[in-house]
Design a protein around this motif. Structure first.
Motif, mmCIF file in Angstrom:
data_model
loop_
_atom_site.group_PDB
_atom_site.id
_atom_site.type_symbol
_atom_site.label_atom_id
_atom_site.label_comp_id
_atom_site.label_asym_id
_atom_site.label_seq_id
_atom_site.Cartn_x
_atom_site.Cartn_y
_atom_site.Cartn_z
ATOM 1 N N THR A 159 0.826 -1.222 0.000
ATOM 2 C CA THR A 159 0.000 0.000 0.000
ATOM 3 C C THR A 159 0.857 1.268 0.000
ATOM 4 N N THR A 203 -3.528 10.259 2.970
ATOM 5 C CA THR A 203 -3.833 8.892 2.544
ATOM 6 C C THR A 203 -5.037 8.808 1.610
ATOM 7 N N GLU A 208 -5.152 2.802 -1.978
ATOM 8 C CA GLU A 208 -4.386 1.811 -1.210
ATOM 9 C C GLU A 208 -5.107 0.466 -1.177
#
Ligand code: XUL
Ligand code: CO
Length: 455
Positions: A159, A203, A208
């Motif tokens: 990831t 993020t 991911e």
């Protein structure tokens, strides 16, 4: 750094019985004792892990190593260190008389300056492992790749925002999957310790998730390509080292696998202390994995109820493990899985013999829990109550609902007419808790008597 490392310990730890005062003998574990039609050794399938026990010096976040592990001393060359480490590890496994071991690539071979040097280090160690396995009969329960120690993995492996890190992790897993296959490993484990985030501010969760799914698909594809017949296992853990980890718990991992059409390729490796970190009991995680058809293997240890982190202590509670073992046995027991001692000594347990005391006490706890669980399976202690509780679902109404042949409107009609008028029944929790306790207190005694009579 040669000769016996554990010279204060006899060549073999044997059964001394419940009254034995010898801490270097088993009080309960008898490999050949039959439990529910299998040898105890084959029910428990115990493994020693090479990381906590042989590749960790007893350091913590505030202090350096305290343990007597000469091969971890600074300045020892790679070849000498890995030879001494593996000699000691296999001497330990052989003396302990357990069938399996587990390891990460980096537990047995450090990273070199280049990928080629790293691979050469690993190859040399795997040759030695193969010789030790042939000599002692020890078998590999599972292999795994360390995708969390090196700084390149600080932002994750699969990831990671950088596809070059993904590629590096892929190379490492390919190699370790092949090593596991070569050593006839029964499973391969993926623990995503840094597959998660430290902050949502940087993020992209959707991105991911897609990367992670691609990685796991590639691993499954390679497994089939090389003809590895073992089981691929994912090990859930909610956090630590990362603030949030995607493989949070059984439910999260199974949902992820199903979303990405990977559920038939992976099962789960459940760890007791990871369950408690996720706010669940270990019993909950084992029962959930079984209910969802994803149960694979177990990393056995325990946390500390006063500490919120992964203390990885050796298991010592028969009460807790009996219930997890009950679910496992009732579902047919392990196939390729087993009990891996992913447990570590306390930092003050610095004598070489402490490693034996810890494992012997943990293995006896497991063995005793196995006897309790087998007794509960045989007596149907929980099964009869559970069956009775759901029995109405086999009646006309339950069957009609489950088959999908009734609508909300049909059900409302039957309720409105007075035909359906449910009466609450007792869940009998305290009764069941009492029955379980009685089996915990009595099971071993009755089984000891049965064994004695049979002799
Ligand atoms: C970390 C952990 C790992 C995995 C293998 O908490 O349990 O040791 O078992 O990487
Ligand atoms: Co683990």
């Amino acid at each position: 750094m040669s000769g016996d490392f554990f010279s204060d310990v006899p060549a073999r730890i044997t059964y001394g019985g419940p009254d034995s005062s010898d801490p270097l003998a088993y009080a309960v574990y008898q490999p050949d004792r039959e439990v529910l039609g299998k040898r105890m050794e084959d029910q428990l399938r115990i493994a020693v892990c090479l990381w906590h026990s042989f590749n960790w010096p007893g350091s913590d976040v505030f202090g350096v190593g305290t343990f007597d592990r000469p091969w971890l001393t600074a300045g020892v060359d790679v070849a000498t260190a890995s030879r001494a480490k593996l000699d000691a590890a296999f001497e330990f496994i052989d003396k302990l008389n357990v069938p399996f071991f587990t390891f990460h690539d980096r537990d047995v071979a450090p990273e070199g300056r280049t990928y080629a040097e790293t691979s050469a280090n690993l190859d040399a160690s795997v040759d030695q492992i193969e010789r030790h396995m042939a000599r002692t009969g020890a078998r590999l329960l599972w292999g795994t790749a360390n995708l969390f120690t090196h700084p390149r993995y600080a932002a994750g492996a699969a990831t990671n925002p950088d596809p070059e890190v993904f590629a590096y992790a892929a190379a490492q897993v390919k190699t370790m999957l092949e090593v596991t296959h070569r050593l006839r490993g029964e499973n391969y484990v993926l623990w995503g310790g840094r597959e998660g985030y430290e902050t949502l501010l940087n993020t992209d969760l959707r991105q991911e998730e897609a990367q992670f799914a691609r990685f796991l698909a590639l691993v499954a594809e390679h497994k089939h390509r090389i003809g590895f017949k073992g089981t691929l296992l994912i090990e859930p853990k909610p956090q630590e080292p990362t603030k949030h980890q995607y493989d949070y718990d059984v439910a999260a991992v199974v949902g992820f696998l199903q979303r990405h059409d990977l559920a038939s390729e992976y099962r789960l490796n459940l760890e007791a202390n990871h369950a408690t970190l996720a706010g669940h009991s270990f019993h909950h995680e084992v029962a959930s994995a079984i209910a969802l058809g994803a149960f694979g293997s177990i990393d056995v240890n325990r946390g500390d109820y006063q500490n919120g982190w992964d203390t990885d202590q050796f298991p010592n509670s028969v009460d807790e493990l009996s219930l997890a073992l009950y679910e496992t046995l009732a579902a047919g027991g392990f196939t390729t899985g087993g009990f891996n001692f992913d447990a570590k000594l306390r930092r003050q347990s610095l004598s070489r013999t402490d490693l034996f005391h810890a494992h012997i006490a943990g293995i006896d706890t497991l063995a005793r829990s196995l006897l309790v669980a087998a007794d509960m399976v045989e007596r149907r202690t929980l099964e009869s109550a559970r069956k009775a509780r759901y029995a109405p679902w086999s009646g006309e109404l339950g069957a009609a609902i489950q088959s999908g042949s009734v609508t909300l409107a049909d059900l409302e009609r039957r309720v409105a007419s007075g035909e359906i008028d449910p009466r609450p029944r007792s869940g009998q929790q305290e009764l069941l808790e009492g029955l379980v306790n009685r089996r915990i207190w009595a099971a071993d005694r009755t089984r000891e008597r049965a064994t004695k009579k049979a002799e």
